[in-house]
Design a protein around this motif. Structure first.
Motif, PDB file in Angstrom:
ATOM      1  N   PHE A  18       0.924  -1.256   0.024  1.00 26.36           N
ATOM      2  CA  PHE A  18      -0.225   0.091  -0.052  1.00 26.36           C
ATOM      3  C   PHE A  18       0.911   1.196  -0.107  1.00 26.36           C
ATOM      4  O   PHE A  18       2.152   1.261   0.161  1.00 26.36           O
ATOM      5  N   ALA A  19       0.363   2.342  -0.307  1.00 25.20           N
ATOM      6  CA  ALA A  19       0.994   3.730  -0.161  1.00 25.20           C
ATOM      7  C   ALA A  19       0.318   4.806   0.489  1.00 25.20           C
ATOM      8  O   ALA A  19      -1.214   4.626   0.767  1.00 25.20           O
ATOM      9  N   VAL A  20       0.955   5.192   1.313  1.00 28.07           N
ATOM     10  CA  VAL A  20       0.270   6.346   2.321  1.00 28.07           C
ATOM     11  C   VAL A  20       0.696   7.706   2.146  1.00 28.07           C
ATOM     12  O   VAL A  20       1.625   8.047   1.707  1.00 28.07           O
ATOM     13  N   ALA A  21      -0.565   8.663   2.059  1.00 26.71           N
ATOM     14  CA  ALA A  21      -0.116  10.075   1.571  1.00 26.71           C
ATOM     15  C   ALA A  21      -0.377  10.652   3.015  1.00 26.71           C
ATOM     16  O   ALA A  21      -1.554  10.613   3.471  1.00 26.71           O
ATOM     17  N   THR A  22       0.522  11.582   3.419  1.00 27.64           N
ATOM     18  CA  THR A  22       0.161  11.918   4.754  1.00 27.64           C
ATOM     19  C   THR A  22       0.435  13.477   4.638  1.00 27.64           C
ATOM     20  O   THR A  22       1.432  14.079   3.971  1.00 27.64           O
ATOM     21  N   VAL A  23      -0.201  14.258   5.247  1.00 30.31           N
ATOM     22  CA  VAL A  23      -0.172  15.835   5.219  1.00 30.31           C
ATOM     23  C   VAL A  23       1.069  16.208   6.296  1.00 30.31           C
ATOM     24  O   VAL A  23       1.243  15.672   7.133  1.00 30.31           O
ATOM     25  N   VAL A  24       2.078  17.047   5.456  1.00 31.03           N
ATOM     26  CA  VAL A  24       3.258  17.301   6.150  1.00 31.03           C
ATOM     27  C   VAL A  24       2.988  18.538   6.655  1.00 31.03           C
ATOM     28  O   VAL A  24       3.569  19.011   7.971  1.00 31.03           O
ATOM     29  N   ALA A  25       2.334  19.516   5.917  1.00 26.49           N
ATOM     30  CA  ALA A  25       2.376  21.063   6.465  1.00 26.49           C
ATOM     31  C   ALA A  25       1.315  21.502   5.579  1.00 26.49           C
ATOM     32  O   ALA A  25       0.684  21.053   4.730  1.00 26.49           O
ATOM     33  N   VAL A  26       0.696  22.515   6.519  1.00 24.17           N
ATOM     34  CA  VAL A  26      -0.477  23.424   5.732  1.00 24.17           C
ATOM     35  C   VAL A  26      -0.385  24.960   6.214  1.00 24.17           C
ATOM     36  O   VAL A  26       0.499  25.195   7.037  1.00 24.17           O
ATOM     37  N   SER A  27      -0.662  25.612   5.348  1.00 21.87           N
ATOM     38  CA  SER A  27      -0.820  27.057   5.505  1.00 21.87           C
ATOM     39  C   SER A  27      -2.029  27.627   4.739  1.00 21.87           C
ATOM     40  O   SER A  27      -2.599  27.124   4.047  1.00 21.87           O
ATOM     41  N   PRO A  31      -8.720  21.973   5.641  1.00 24.61           N
ATOM     42  CA  PRO A  31      -9.572  21.186   6.682  1.00 24.61           C
ATOM     43  C   PRO A  31      -8.587  20.350   7.535  1.00 24.61           C
ATOM     44  O   PRO A  31      -9.389  20.050   8.562  1.00 24.61           O
ATOM     45  N   ARG A  32      -7.783  19.776   7.107  1.00 29.45           N
ATOM     46  CA  ARG A  32      -7.080  18.962   8.187  1.00 29.45           C
ATOM     47  C   ARG A  32      -5.490  19.283   8.298  1.00 29.45           C
ATOM     48  O   ARG A  32      -4.739  19.763   7.245  1.00 29.45           O
ATOM     49  N   GLY A  33      -4.918  18.820   9.612  1.00 26.42           N
ATOM     50  CA  GLY A  33      -3.680  19.179   9.779  1.00 26.42           C
ATOM     51  C   GLY A  33      -2.628  18.192   9.260  1.00 26.42           C
ATOM     52  O   GLY A  33      -2.982  17.094   9.139  1.00 26.42           O
ATOM     53  N   PRO A  34      -1.302  18.823  10.003  1.00 22.12           N
ATOM     54  CA  PRO A  34      -0.140  17.289   9.942  1.00 22.12           C
ATOM     55  C   PRO A  34      -0.545  16.038  10.415  1.00 22.12           C
ATOM     56  O   PRO A  34      -1.111  16.081  11.633  1.00 22.12           O
ATOM     57  N   GLY A  35      -0.400  15.182   9.644  1.00 12.80           N
ATOM     58  CA  GLY A  35      -0.509  13.607  10.283  1.00 12.80           C
ATOM     59  C   GLY A  35      -1.736  13.080   9.661  1.00 12.80           C
ATOM     60  O   GLY A  35      -1.804  11.960   9.794  1.00 12.80           O
ATOM     61  N   ALA A  36      -2.712  13.900   8.801  1.00 12.65           N
ATOM     62  CA  ALA A  36      -3.835  13.185   8.431  1.00 12.65           C
ATOM     63  C   ALA A  36      -3.327  12.484   7.079  1.00 12.65           C
ATOM     64  O   ALA A  36      -2.508  12.796   6.370  1.00 12.65           O
ATOM     65  N   ALA A  37      -4.101  11.487   6.883  1.00 13.72           N
ATOM     66  CA  ALA A  37      -3.585  10.472   5.968  1.00 13.72           C
ATOM     67  C   ALA A  37      -4.585  10.012   5.026  1.00 13.72           C
ATOM     68  O   ALA A  37      -5.631   9.790   5.510  1.00 13.72           O
ATOM     69  N   LEU A  38      -4.315   9.750   3.980  1.00 15.72           N
ATOM     70  CA  LEU A  38      -5.058   8.705   2.856  1.00 15.72           C
ATOM     71  C   LEU A  38      -4.187   7.562   2.249  1.00 15.72           C
ATOM     72  O   LEU A  38      -3.119   7.701   2.152  1.00 15.72           O
ATOM     73  N   ALA A  39      -4.672   6.320   2.526  1.00 19.00           N
ATOM     74  CA  ALA A  39      -3.963   5.245   2.024  1.00 19.00           C
ATOM     75  C   ALA A  39      -4.889   4.179   0.814  1.00 19.00           C
ATOM     76  O   ALA A  39      -5.778   4.294   0.963  1.00 19.00           O
ATOM     77  N   VAL A  40      -3.962   3.915   0.175  1.00 19.74           N
ATOM     78  CA  VAL A  40      -4.382   2.998  -1.016  1.00 19.74           C
ATOM     79  C   VAL A  40      -3.687   1.952  -1.284  1.00 19.74           C
ATOM     80  O   VAL A  40      -2.629   1.916  -1.177  1.00 19.74           O
ATOM     81  N   ASP A  41      -4.204   0.711  -1.180  1.00 18.56           N
ATOM     82  CA  ASP A  41      -3.579  -0.688  -1.305  1.00 18.56           C
ATOM     83  C   ASP A  41      -3.279  -1.232  -2.918  1.00 18.56           C
ATOM     84  O   ASP A  41      -4.007  -0.363  -3.751  1.00 18.56           O
ATOM     85  N   SER A  42      -2.841  -2.151  -3.129  1.00 26.83           N
ATOM     86  CA  SER A  42      -2.667  -2.679  -4.449  1.00 26.83           C
ATOM     87  C   SER A  42      -3.733  -2.998  -5.412  1.00 26.83           C
ATOM     88  O   SER A  42      -3.577  -3.059  -6.571  1.00 26.83           O
ATOM     89  N   GLU A  43      -4.888  -3.122  -4.601  1.00 34.40           N
ATOM     90  CA  GLU A  43      -6.181  -3.288  -5.381  1.00 34.40           C
ATOM     91  C   GLU A  43      -6.995  -2.321  -5.348  1.00 34.40           C
ATOM     92  O   GLU A  43      -8.157  -2.200  -6.022  1.00 34.40           O
ATOM     93  N   GLY A  44      -6.500  -0.971  -5.112  1.00 36.60           N
ATOM     94  CA  GLY A  44      -7.192   0.384  -5.231  1.00 36.60           C
ATOM     95  C   GLY A  44      -8.153   0.501  -4.203  1.00 36.60           C
ATOM     96  O   GLY A  44      -8.991   1.686  -4.233  1.00 36.60           O
ATOM     97  N   THR A  45      -8.399  -0.093  -3.008  1.00 32.57           N
ATOM     98  CA  THR A  45      -8.964   0.322  -2.035  1.00 32.57           C
ATOM     99  C   THR A  45      -8.456   1.456  -1.290  1.00 32.57           C
ATOM    100  O   THR A  45      -7.257   1.664  -0.885  1.00 32.57           O
ATOM    101  N   ALA A  46      -9.262   2.400  -0.860  1.00 31.32           N
ATOM    102  CA  ALA A  46      -8.818   3.733  -0.263  1.00 31.32           C
ATOM    103  C   ALA A  46      -9.252   3.907   1.234  1.00 31.32           C
ATOM    104  O   ALA A  46     -10.723   3.616   1.351  1.00 31.32           O
ATOM    105  N   ILE A  47      -8.536   4.549   2.147  1.00 23.16           N
ATOM    106  CA  ILE A  47      -9.025   4.902   3.211  1.00 23.16           C
ATOM    107  C   ILE A  47      -8.627   6.225   3.855  1.00 23.16           C
ATOM    108  O   ILE A  47      -7.330   6.544   3.335  1.00 23.16           O
ATOM    109  N   GLY A  48      -9.305   6.696   4.713  1.00 20.51           N
ATOM    110  CA  GLY A  48      -8.698   8.091   5.066  1.00 20.51           C
ATOM    111  C   GLY A  48      -9.033   9.292   4.252  1.00 20.51           C
ATOM    112  O   GLY A  48      -9.626   9.107   3.166  1.00 20.51           O
TER     113      GLY A  48
END
Length: 405
Positions: A18-27, A31-48
């Protein structure tokens, strides 16, 4: 990433890529701060989620690309006339997102899997990842545990235990672990800057270990996961039952305490984590609290309130509020002064507890109390956003003194 620990730990145990996309910084407004994440697995399932829906489509594609090529990338999304509708970030803010593949080939997979597992167990955990610096270090991760942890790892004095590494630089690892440990102690998530001039770490490519491999320094994202903050509700009344539900919704570990066993029962408070039958002030003195703890006094009875509040207002907790009419508050204030509380100590008391919502029912009252707790925690004003001109999303430096949970 750690906010998806339950799901991602299960994926890791199943051996999924899977791959994880994580918010690093905002200005600006985001709507969401550092640490918020979206993840996608090899089958295309997404969470977050990383943006409440604004840039999810583009980030989803970045995750799929990271799974395909195995490369960690840092991507900035911002507002402009050209890309506002193409990307969807129309709120006017800017967010930086780190996309990390977690596959069998990923150097950081073992560290990230261990961090996710620890977070699932509510163990205090911090993960430091390189988000700016040399390309070969991008995404490298370090798992940091608190001092006294039983887990084994290469530890430095005063930094707790840690595992993993940031590119084979022991001095860099020790410096990063010490900084991450400080953030773990306060339960904060955010970025830190490590200057090469402040700590020299040798290049693993040289025999001598001299010089600096990262002459420009590094930026690390440190995500922390600590046990949920406590909310202690004193007074087993109907309003308390509604407040318990609100507290659980906000993510607190909620305890109900009352000296009357006929009222403090599991039947009346099925959603409470703990139910304690004891005199409130006696229980407060012996239980564990910290700078994130919220104390809500709903008894409005002097024989309970005065000794309890005398104790509570001298403790370094986040919030102390007490229910009662303005007349009750005036009488309570007089009694507390008589037992020795100072003006400064009394200034910490939120009473009557709650924001002015015109609340009548227990549920409405619980909402008003919860709203005041959030406003205190986040530095909000409690006034309507319509026409106020106040920022919707505050930067960390603009918030109040109460630490985030």
């Amino acid at each position: 990433m750690l906010d998806l620990a339950t799901e991602l730990s299960a994926w890791a145990e199943e051996g999924r890529d899977f791959a994880v996309a994580t918010v690093v910084a905002v200005s600006g407004s985001a709507p969401r701060g550092p640490g918020a994440a979206l993840a996608v697995d090899s089958e295309g399932t997404a969470i977050g989620s990383v943006s409440g829906g604004c840039v999810e489509g583009a980030v989803y594609e970045l995750c799929q690309q990271a799974l395909a090529d195995g490369e960690t990338v840092l991507q900035r999304f911002g507002y402009s006339d050209e890309d506002a509708f193409a990307v969807g970030l129309t709120c006017g803010g800017v967010i930086d997102i780190l996309v990390t593949p977690v596959t069998a080939r990923s150097p950081a997979r073992a560290v990230l899997s261990a961090a996710l597992s620890a977070a699932c167990k509510d163990e205090p955990t911090a993960v430091a990842r390189v988000v700016r610096g040399p390309a070969e270090l991008l995404g490298q991760a370090l798992l940091v545990r608190p001092a006294g942890s039983r887990e084994q790892g290469d530890s430095g004095v005063g930094v707790g235990s840690y595992e993993g590494g940031l590119g084979g630089h022991p001095e860099l690892d020790r410096t990063a672990a010490a900084e991450a440990r400080a953030m773990l102690d306060s339960g904060r998530t955010g970025t830190i800057e490590l200057s090469a001039s402040g700590a020299r770490w040798g290049s693993p490519r040289t025999e001598s270990g001299g010089g600096s491999h990262c002459s420009g320094g590094l930026t690390l994202l440190v995500e922390t996961r600590v046990p949920p903050p406590r909310m202690i509700v004193f007074g087993a009344i109907d309003f308390a039952a509604a407040l318990v539900r609100a507290g659980k919704f906000l993510g607190y570990h909620v305890t109900v305490c009352d000296a009357r066993p006929v009222f403090a029962t599991r039947t009346r408070f099925p959603e409470a984590d703990d139910i304690v039958v004891d005199w409130p002030h006696r229980y407060l003195r012996r239980t564990e609290t910290d700078s994130r703890t919220v104390l809500c006094v709903l008894t409005h009875d002097a024989k309970f309130d005065v000794p309890l509040l005398k104790t509570a207002l001298r403790m370094p907790v986040a919030f102390v509020g007490a229910m009662g009419s303005r007349r009750t508050h005036a009488d309570r204030d007089r009694r507390l002064r008589e037992v020795g509380l100072t003006d400064g100590e009394l200034a910490r008391l939120r009473s009557p507890i709650g924001l002015d919502l015109g609340a009548r029912t227990p549920e409405e009252t619980a909402l008003s109390i919860a709203a005041e707790i959030v406003a205190t925690r986040r530095g909000g004003t409690g006034v309507p956003l319509t026409g106020s001109g106040t920022p919707i999303h505050r930067e960390a430096g603009e918030r109040g003194a109460v630490a985030a949970a």
